[in-house]
Every structure is written in C-alpha cells, then in structure tokens.
Design a protein around this motif. Structure first.
Motif, PDB file in Angstrom:
ATOM      1  N   PHE A 138       0.851  -1.189   0.000  1.00  0.00           N
ATOM      2  CA  PHE A 138       0.000   0.000   0.000  1.00  0.00           C
ATOM      3  C   PHE A 138       0.886   1.238   0.000  1.00  0.00           C
ATOM      4  O   PHE A 138       1.971   1.233   0.608  1.00  0.00           O
ATOM      5  CB  PHE A 138      -0.872  -0.042   1.265  1.00  0.00           C
ATOM      6  N   VAL A 139       0.456   2.287  -0.691  1.00  0.00           N
ATOM      7  CA  VAL A 139       1.261   3.504  -0.798  1.00  0.00           C
ATOM      8  C   VAL A 139       0.430   4.710  -0.368  1.00  0.00           C
ATOM      9  O   VAL A 139      -0.718   4.873  -0.804  1.00  0.00           O
ATOM     10  CB  VAL A 139       1.763   3.721  -2.242  1.00  0.00           C
ATOM     11  N   ILE A 140       1.003   5.539   0.481  1.00  0.00           N
ATOM     12  CA  ILE A 140       0.393   6.807   0.874  1.00  0.00           C
ATOM     13  C   ILE A 140       1.245   7.938   0.306  1.00  0.00           C
ATOM     14  O   ILE A 140       2.465   7.951   0.468  1.00  0.00           O
ATOM     15  CB  ILE A 140       0.291   6.937   2.403  1.00  0.00           C
ATOM     16  N   THR A 141       0.581   8.881  -0.365  1.00  0.00           N
ATOM     17  CA  THR A 141       1.272   9.972  -1.047  1.00  0.00           C
ATOM     18  C   THR A 141       0.630  11.298  -0.676  1.00  0.00           C
ATOM     19  O   THR A 141      -0.582  11.368  -0.424  1.00  0.00           O
ATOM     20  CB  THR A 141       1.206   9.783  -2.577  1.00  0.00           C
ATOM     21  N   ASP A 142       1.422  12.344  -0.661  1.00  0.00           N
ATOM     22  CA  ASP A 142       0.885  13.689  -0.503  1.00  0.00           C
ATOM     23  C   ASP A 142       0.280  14.124  -1.841  1.00  0.00           C
ATOM     24  O   ASP A 142       0.891  13.896  -2.892  1.00  0.00           O
ATOM     25  CB  ASP A 142       1.989  14.666  -0.092  1.00  0.00           C
ATOM     26  N   PRO A 143      -0.925  14.737  -1.833  1.00  0.00           N
ATOM     27  CA  PRO A 143      -1.535  15.163  -3.098  1.00  0.00           C
ATOM     28  C   PRO A 143      -0.632  16.058  -3.946  1.00  0.00           C
ATOM     29  O   PRO A 143      -0.729  16.050  -5.179  1.00  0.00           O
ATOM     30  CB  PRO A 143      -2.790  15.926  -2.642  1.00  0.00           C
ATOM     31  N   ALA A 144       0.265  16.817  -3.302  1.00  0.00           N
ATOM     32  CA  ALA A 144       1.154  17.703  -4.052  1.00  0.00           C
ATOM     33  C   ALA A 144       2.192  16.935  -4.863  1.00  0.00           C
ATOM     34  O   ALA A 144       2.821  17.507  -5.764  1.00  0.00           O
ATOM     35  CB  ALA A 144       1.857  18.659  -3.091  1.00  0.00           C
ATOM     36  N   ASN A 145       2.347  15.646  -4.564  1.00  0.00           N
ATOM     37  CA  ASN A 145       3.418  14.875  -5.200  1.00  0.00           C
ATOM     38  C   ASN A 145       2.922  13.821  -6.190  1.00  0.00           C
ATOM     39  O   ASN A 145       3.685  12.953  -6.594  1.00  0.00           O
ATOM     40  CB  ASN A 145       4.269  14.199  -4.123  1.00  0.00           C
ATOM     41  N   VAL A 146       1.633  13.892  -6.572  1.00  0.00           N
ATOM     42  CA  VAL A 146       1.124  12.943  -7.564  1.00  0.00           C
ATOM     43  C   VAL A 146       1.107  13.617  -8.939  1.00  0.00           C
ATOM     44  O   VAL A 146       0.924  14.831  -9.045  1.00  0.00           O
ATOM     45  CB  VAL A 146      -0.298  12.458  -7.205  1.00  0.00           C
ATOM     46  N   PRO A 147       1.304  12.844 -10.007  1.00  0.00           N
ATOM     47  CA  PRO A 147       1.357  13.438 -11.344  1.00  0.00           C
ATOM     48  C   PRO A 147       0.029  14.024 -11.797  1.00  0.00           C
ATOM     49  O   PRO A 147      -0.006  15.000 -12.550  1.00  0.00           O
ATOM     50  CB  PRO A 147       1.783  12.269 -12.240  1.00  0.00           C
ATOM     51  N   VAL A 148      -1.086  13.418 -11.364  1.00  0.00           N
ATOM     52  CA  VAL A 148      -2.412  13.967 -11.648  1.00  0.00           C
ATOM     53  C   VAL A 148      -3.249  13.866 -10.374  1.00  0.00           C
ATOM     54  O   VAL A 148      -3.109  12.917  -9.599  1.00  0.00           O
ATOM     55  CB  VAL A 148      -3.127  13.234 -12.804  1.00  0.00           C
ATOM     56  N   ASP A 149      -4.108  14.842 -10.169  1.00  0.00           N
ATOM     57  CA  ASP A 149      -4.980  14.873  -8.998  1.00  0.00           C
ATOM     58  C   ASP A 149      -6.386  15.231  -9.465  1.00  0.00           C
ATOM     59  O   ASP A 149      -6.873  16.336  -9.224  1.00  0.00           O
ATOM     60  CB  ASP A 149      -4.464  15.899  -7.986  1.00  0.00           C
ATOM     61  N   PRO A 150      -7.047  14.316 -10.189  1.00  0.00           N
ATOM     62  CA  PRO A 150      -8.345  14.646 -10.784  1.00  0.00           C
ATOM     63  C   PRO A 150      -9.397  14.980  -9.737  1.00  0.00           C
ATOM     64  O   PRO A 150      -9.592  14.239  -8.776  1.00  0.00           O
ATOM     65  CB  PRO A 150      -8.711  13.385 -11.566  1.00  0.00           C
ATOM     66  N   GLN A 151     -10.083  16.095  -9.955  1.00  0.00           N
ATOM     67  CA  GLN A 151     -11.160  16.515  -9.067  1.00  0.00           C
ATOM     68  C   GLN A 151     -12.320  17.034  -9.907  1.00  0.00           C
ATOM     69  O   GLN A 151     -12.116  17.802 -10.850  1.00  0.00           O
ATOM     70  CB  GLN A 151     -10.668  17.602  -8.108  1.00  0.00           C
ATOM     71  N   ILE A 152     -13.521  16.584  -9.555  1.00  0.00           N
ATOM     72  CA  ILE A 152     -14.721  16.966 -10.298  1.00  0.00           C
ATOM     73  C   ILE A 152     -15.257  18.288  -9.766  1.00  0.00           C
ATOM     74  O   ILE A 152     -15.475  18.444  -8.565  1.00  0.00           O
ATOM     75  CB  ILE A 152     -15.787  15.864 -10.207  1.00  0.00           C
ATOM     76  N   GLY A 153     -15.465  19.216 -10.668  1.00  0.00           N
ATOM     77  CA  GLY A 153     -15.999  20.527 -10.302  1.00  0.00           C
ATOM     78  C   GLY A 153     -16.915  21.071 -11.385  1.00  0.00           C
ATOM     79  O   GLY A 153     -17.213  20.394 -12.359  1.00  0.00           O
ATOM     80  N   HIS A 230     -10.055  11.410 -23.499  1.00  0.00           N
ATOM     81  CA  HIS A 230      -9.005  12.365 -23.870  1.00  0.00           C
ATOM     82  C   HIS A 230      -7.678  11.632 -24.001  1.00  0.00           C
ATOM     83  O   HIS A 230      -7.466  10.580 -23.372  1.00  0.00           O
ATOM     84  CB  HIS A 230      -8.911  13.505 -22.854  1.00  0.00           C
ATOM     85  N   HIS A 231      -6.795  12.191 -24.807  1.00  0.00           N
ATOM     86  CA  HIS A 231      -5.520  11.555 -25.083  1.00  0.00           C
ATOM     87  C   HIS A 231      -4.398  12.593 -25.124  1.00  0.00           C
ATOM     88  O   HIS A 231      -4.563  13.689 -25.664  1.00  0.00           O
ATOM     89  CB  HIS A 231      -5.560  10.808 -26.425  1.00  0.00           C
ATOM     90  N   ASN A 232      -3.272  12.240 -24.509  1.00  0.00           N
ATOM     91  CA  ASN A 232      -2.036  13.032 -24.593  1.00  0.00           C
ATOM     92  C   ASN A 232      -2.207  14.490 -24.172  1.00  0.00           C
ATOM     93  O   ASN A 232      -1.600  15.395 -24.749  1.00  0.00           O
ATOM     94  CB  ASN A 232      -1.478  12.988 -26.023  1.00  0.00           C
ATOM     95  N   LEU A 233      -3.026  14.714 -23.152  1.00  0.00           N
ATOM     96  CA  LEU A 233      -3.191  16.085 -22.666  1.00  0.00           C
ATOM     97  C   LEU A 233      -1.939  16.532 -21.917  1.00  0.00           C
ATOM     98  O   LEU A 233      -1.303  15.736 -21.218  1.00  0.00           O
ATOM     99  CB  LEU A 233      -4.395  16.180 -21.728  1.00  0.00           C
ATOM    100  N   PRO A 234      -1.579  17.815 -22.019  1.00  0.00           N
ATOM    101  CA  PRO A 234      -0.445  18.327 -21.239  1.00  0.00           C
ATOM    102  C   PRO A 234      -0.831  18.484 -19.768  1.00  0.00           C
ATOM    103  O   PRO A 234      -2.002  18.359 -19.395  1.00  0.00           O
ATOM    104  CB  PRO A 234      -0.159  19.681 -21.880  1.00  0.00           C
ATOM    105  N   ALA A 235       0.159  18.774 -18.929  1.00  0.00           N
ATOM    106  CA  ALA A 235      -0.084  18.931 -17.490  1.00  0.00           C
ATOM    107  C   ALA A 235      -1.082  20.049 -17.214  1.00  0.00           C
ATOM    108  O   ALA A 235      -1.191  21.022 -17.972  1.00  0.00           O
ATOM    109  CB  ALA A 235       1.235  19.215 -16.781  1.00  0.00           C
ATOM    110  N   ALA A 236      -1.835  19.880 -16.102  1.00  0.00           N
ATOM    111  CA  ALA A 236      -2.798  20.873 -15.615  1.00  0.00           C
ATOM    112  C   ALA A 236      -3.924  21.124 -16.616  1.00  0.00           C
ATOM    113  O   ALA A 236      -4.470  22.222 -16.706  1.00  0.00           O
ATOM    114  CB  ALA A 236      -2.109  22.188 -15.277  1.00  0.00           C
ATOM    115  N   SER A 237      -4.313  20.091 -17.359  1.00  0.00           N
ATOM    116  CA  SER A 237      -5.420  20.219 -18.306  1.00  0.00           C
ATOM    117  C   SER A 237      -6.744  19.926 -17.617  1.00  0.00           C
ATOM    118  O   SER A 237      -6.794  19.554 -16.443  1.00  0.00           O
ATOM    119  CB  SER A 237      -5.220  19.267 -19.489  1.00  0.00           C
ATOM    120  N   LYS A 238      -7.824  20.067 -18.369  1.00  0.00           N
ATOM    121  CA  LYS A 238      -9.156  19.759 -17.858  1.00  0.00           C
ATOM    122  C   LYS A 238      -9.991  19.160 -18.988  1.00  0.00           C
ATOM    123  O   LYS A 238      -9.698  19.359 -20.175  1.00  0.00           O
ATOM    124  CB  LYS A 238      -9.836  21.007 -17.304  1.00  0.00           C
ATOM    125  N   VAL A 239     -11.007  18.414 -18.613  1.00  0.00           N
ATOM    126  CA  VAL A 239     -11.924  17.827 -19.584  1.00  0.00           C
ATOM    127  C   VAL A 239     -13.328  17.940 -19.003  1.00  0.00           C
ATOM    128  O   VAL A 239     -13.516  17.903 -17.787  1.00  0.00           O
ATOM    129  CB  VAL A 239     -11.560  16.350 -19.875  1.00  0.00           C
TER     130      VAL A 239
END
Length: 307
Positions: A138-153, A230-239
């Motif tokens: 099992f792995v615990i990570t800080d949200p600031a250190n994950v490559p993507v942090d998807p959140q619905i808004g 979606h495919h090959n989106l750059p960092a900090a994108s949204k869909v």
C-alpha cells in the motif's frame, strides 16, 4: 517365545496410541476461515491513498459462523524509512453477529500520515475463532506529489434548460424529472494530463449498484448520458462532459423516456432491468486517468416521476 510375544505387544500398543492420536486430532478440526470477494483497496483497487483525502474500501465478506469483527490496519514496513512513526487502525462492530456483509466504507487518511510504502491489512474475525487476514502492499502519497490529482468541479444539473443545481447549491431540495423532461448534466475534471475517460450515468437505486470507478462500470445496469475520452493532454489540463458533435457543442443531456442512451461508440437500449420507471436514481460522474491509474467520482440523488 515370550520375547517375541513382548515385541508384538509393544508394536500393538504403539499402533494403538498412533491411531488414538490421529482420532484425537481429527476430532477437533481447524475452524474454517471467513472469505472475502470483490475487494477494493482504494478506488479502482489501486492500493493507493492520498493523505488528508477520502479513501474507499469494499469487500463482500462471508463468515463460516458469524462475523465477530472487521478491522483495517495500515502499518509501516520494517524495510522502509519514514519521516515519523505512524500507524492507523479501524474496526467496525456494526458487522458483529451477521453471516455475510458488504463492507463498503469511506474514511479519511489522516493528513499527518508520512508518505511511503505500507502494509495494508484487511482482517475478518469469525465467532468460531478463525481469522481471515489479507495483506497488500500500500502507498500513501501527498496530493502535491502525484502526477495527476483529478477533481470533479463545475457540476451543474438542468431540467428543460432551467438550472436546478450548481456547485453544491441546491435550487430545489429534490431534483424531480418527469417523463419527457430533458436532463442536462455538466461536470468538469481538473488537474489532469495524459489519457483518460469521463462518464456521466443514471442508475436506479433499486439495482443496488454503486460503481465508484470506471473499472466497475457495468453498461447493462446504467443509462449513459455522456462519455468523453481524452488523449495526450499536457499537465494541468481539464476535460468536461460538454463536447462538439458535428460542429455543435452539447452531448451532455438525455430525455427521460429515451429508448437509447448515449454510450459510445454504440448506444445501448434503455430496456430490461434499466427500463425507465418512477423512483429514485443516482446521477453519477465517473472519471479515470488511465495513464496514471487515478480515479474519482461524484454522485447526486435524482427522482424520476414516470407517469
């Protein structure tokens, strides 16, 4: 002759003792352990958690006698180094005394949990004295250190063009749709990159089906409103659920009573167990980032008056 008789007597005694021991051992068999199926440790069973965030656990448990206790333990590994000592333990006495149960739980991983690799234990104690113990890495990570942090808004629900819910604001206390009404469901997923898929679906409450990840989505039990990949989106994108269809923006609404849903590439008939009916539904947005195996979902109660 006496000597031979003595030897035979000794063998008989030893054999008798051996048989007696075997009978004694067989008379007290080891108690059968509980079993667990459909185990999900983390959304999509990714065995990952973000500290300070909600965590998903699911398991269908069957006791051999009756459940005595259900426990979770997250313990540090002896082979790893951590910024501080830490452990996490939970138990749910509510399952005590039942034969079988669906252990579906959400709890928060404390924000102070050190990042790192852990042993995750799912434990079921049976009243017959047996114990089921499942251990997973099992792995615990800080949200600031994950490559993507998807959140619905930017989640919004409209009926016939009229906004009745938007971003935690309920214009109407109960969202009621009648036969022939247009239901529009909009949502946006932020902080993503790479590949992924976003669904919006309607599910009858009577189906007792609660998918919380795209991996568990059964298209025979849901009415698909929209599906966006979606495919090959750059960092900090949204869909978003909103997309262009033949040059026109839309694709996020369905008419209550429609004969087909909007699954892609092929619509599914709204028939059988998912036929339209009066009652309670859940409107669910489900997103999975397939590049980084990160998922999220959000659910809303909907009432259908299908007269």
């Amino acid at each position: 002759m006496k000597k031979i008789y003595s030897v035979f007597l000794s063998i008989a005694l030893v054999s008798g003792l051996s048989v007696a021991c075997k009978k004694d051992n067989q008379s007290v068999p080891e108690a059968a352990k509980p079993t667990a199926d459909n185990i999900e440790i983390g959304t999509g069973n990714n065995k990952n958690a973000l500290r300070g965030r909600d965590f998903h656990l699911n398991a269908d448990v069957l006791a051999r006698d009756k459940i005595s206790d259900v426990q979770v333990k997250i313990l540090q590994k002896n082979t790893e180094s951590y910024s501080a000592p830490w452990k996490f333990e939970l138990s749910w006495a509510e399952f005590k005394g039942v034969k079988n149960a669906t252990v579906h739980k959400h709890f928060t991983i404390p924000a102070e949990a050190p990042e790192g690799k852990y042993d995750f234990f799912f434990i079921v104690l049976d009243e017959n004295g047996s114990k089921l113990e499942i251990r997973e890495d099992f792995v615990i990570t800080d949200p600031a250190n994950v490559p993507v942090d998807p959140q619905i808004g930017r989640d919004m629900i409209s009926r016939n063009g009229q906004l009745i819910y938007y971003m935690e604001t309920w214009v109407e206390k109960e969202l009621i749709f009648k036969k022939g009404d247009e239901l529009k469901a909009h949502a946006q997923v932020n902080e993503i990159k790479g590949d992924g898929v976003l669904y919006s679906v309607l599910i009858k409450r009577s189906a007792n089906y609660h998918p919380e990840s795209v991996d568990n989505l059964d298209l025979n039990k849901v009415i698909v409103i929209s599906k966006v990949e979606h495919h090959n989106l750059p960092a900090a994108s949204k869909v978003a659920t909103l997309r262009q269809i033949n040059g026109v923006w839309g694709g996020e609404d369905i008419t209550i009573g429609a004969t087909e849903d909007f699954n892609e590439p092929k619509p599914n008939p709204v028939s059988g167990e998912k036929s339209w009916a009066s009652g309670q539904y859940d409107l669910v947005f489900l997103y999975k980032n397939t590049t980084y195996n990160r998922s999220t979902f959000k659910s809303f109660p909907i009432t259908v008056d299908y007269k």
